[in-house]
Design a protein around this motif. Structure first.
Motif, PDB file in Angstrom:
ATOM      1  N   UNK A 157     -42.155  68.067  99.478  1.00  0.00           N
ATOM      2  CA  UNK A 157     -43.239  68.774  98.813  1.00  0.00           C
ATOM      3  C   UNK A 157     -43.523  70.083  99.518  1.00  0.00           C
ATOM      4  N   UNK A 158     -43.527  71.173  98.761  1.00  0.00           N
ATOM      5  CA  UNK A 158     -43.758  72.506  99.318  1.00  0.00           C
ATOM      6  C   UNK A 158     -44.852  73.190  98.519  1.00  0.00           C
ATOM      7  N   UNK A 159     -45.753  73.832  99.240  1.00  0.00           N
ATOM      8  CA  UNK A 159     -46.742  74.667  98.568  1.00  0.00           C
ATOM      9  C   UNK A 159     -46.835  75.994  99.296  1.00  0.00           C
ATOM     10  N   UNK A 160     -47.164  77.026  98.549  1.00  0.00           N
ATOM     11  CA  UNK A 160     -47.351  78.352  99.118  1.00  0.00           C
ATOM     12  C   UNK A 160     -48.810  78.719  98.943  1.00  0.00           C
ATOM     13  N   UNK A 161     -49.414  79.120 100.063  1.00  0.00           N
ATOM     14  CA  UNK A 161     -50.837  79.458 100.093  1.00  0.00           C
ATOM     15  C   UNK A 161     -50.972  80.961 100.297  1.00  0.00           C
ATOM     16  N   UNK A 162     -51.864  81.599  99.550  1.00  0.00           N
ATOM     17  CA  UNK A 162     -52.064  83.032  99.712  1.00  0.00           C
ATOM     18  C   UNK A 162     -52.995  83.320 100.893  1.00  0.00           C
ATOM     19  N   UNK A 163     -53.227  84.578 101.165  1.00  0.00           N
ATOM     20  CA  UNK A 163     -54.051  84.956 102.321  1.00  0.00           C
ATOM     21  C   UNK A 163     -55.506  84.531 102.179  1.00  0.00           C
ATOM     22  N   UNK A 170     -56.237  81.613 101.237  1.00  0.00           N
ATOM     23  CA  UNK A 170     -56.216  80.182 101.512  1.00  0.00           C
ATOM     24  C   UNK A 170     -56.089  79.319 100.278  1.00  0.00           C
ATOM     25  N   UNK A 171     -55.791  79.914  99.129  1.00  0.00           N
ATOM     26  CA  UNK A 171     -55.645  79.155  97.881  1.00  0.00           C
ATOM     27  C   UNK A 171     -54.163  78.940  97.563  1.00  0.00           C
ATOM     28  N   UNK A 172     -53.893  77.893  96.835  1.00  0.00           N
ATOM     29  CA  UNK A 172     -52.518  77.545  96.475  1.00  0.00           C
ATOM     30  C   UNK A 172     -52.020  78.492  95.392  1.00  0.00           C
ATOM     31  N   UNK A 173     -50.889  79.154  95.680  1.00  0.00           N
ATOM     32  CA  UNK A 173     -50.260  80.061  94.715  1.00  0.00           C
ATOM     33  C   UNK A 173     -49.087  79.413  93.994  1.00  0.00           C
ATOM     34  N   UNK A 174     -48.415  78.473  94.647  1.00  0.00           N
ATOM     35  CA  UNK A 174     -47.205  77.900  94.072  1.00  0.00           C
ATOM     36  C   UNK A 174     -46.961  76.519  94.667  1.00  0.00           C
ATOM     37  N   UNK A 175     -46.446  75.617  93.853  1.00  0.00           N
ATOM     38  CA  UNK A 175     -46.045  74.280  94.312  1.00  0.00           C
ATOM     39  C   UNK A 175     -44.689  73.945  93.707  1.00  0.00           C
ATOM     40  N   UNK A 176     -43.899  73.137  94.420  1.00  0.00           N
ATOM     41  CA  UNK A 176     -42.619  72.739  93.842  1.00  0.00           C
ATOM     42  C   UNK A 176     -42.754  71.388  93.129  1.00  0.00           C
ATOM     43  N   UNK A 177     -41.687  71.025  92.435  1.00  0.00           N
ATOM     44  CA  UNK A 177     -41.713  69.790  91.634  1.00  0.00           C
ATOM     45  C   UNK A 177     -41.896  68.555  92.500  1.00  0.00           C
TER      46      UNK A 177
END
Length: 86
Positions: free
Chosen positions: A16-22, A24-31
């Motif tokens: 599980x991968x998520x990308x957080x913006x500056x 602190x909110x989630x911008x992207x998640x993988x399947x």
């Protein structure tokens, strides 16, 4: 082409991968993250990662997450996440 390959690798990872913006909110998640947590993508995007925090998540992990985010560094590790069903 390199960005395409990197995006494909992130999407196809079994972790599980998520990308957080500056902010602190989630911008992207993988399947894989969606599968692991059973959350629909629209319930995670633009939310703070706390929406995924399990009651068993150690406080130092959250502090580490915040410190890495502010420093622009990746966070690597394992954490117990809360599923959509609780």
């Amino acid at each position: 082409q390199r960005l395409y390959l990197q995006a494909a690798a992130l999407h196809s990872s079994g972790h599980g991968i998520l990308i957080i913006n500056l902010d602190g909110r989630i911008d992207w998640v993988n399947h894989a993250l969606l599968s692991i947590t059973a959350h629909p993508e629209d319930q995670l995007l633009h939310q703070y990662p706390l929406v995924l925090e399990s009651p068993h998540c150690p406080e130092p992990f959250q502090k580490s997450l915040d410190q890495c985010r502010l420093a622009g560094q990746p966070v690597v590790g394992e954490v117990e996440l809360k599923r959509a069903s609780g």
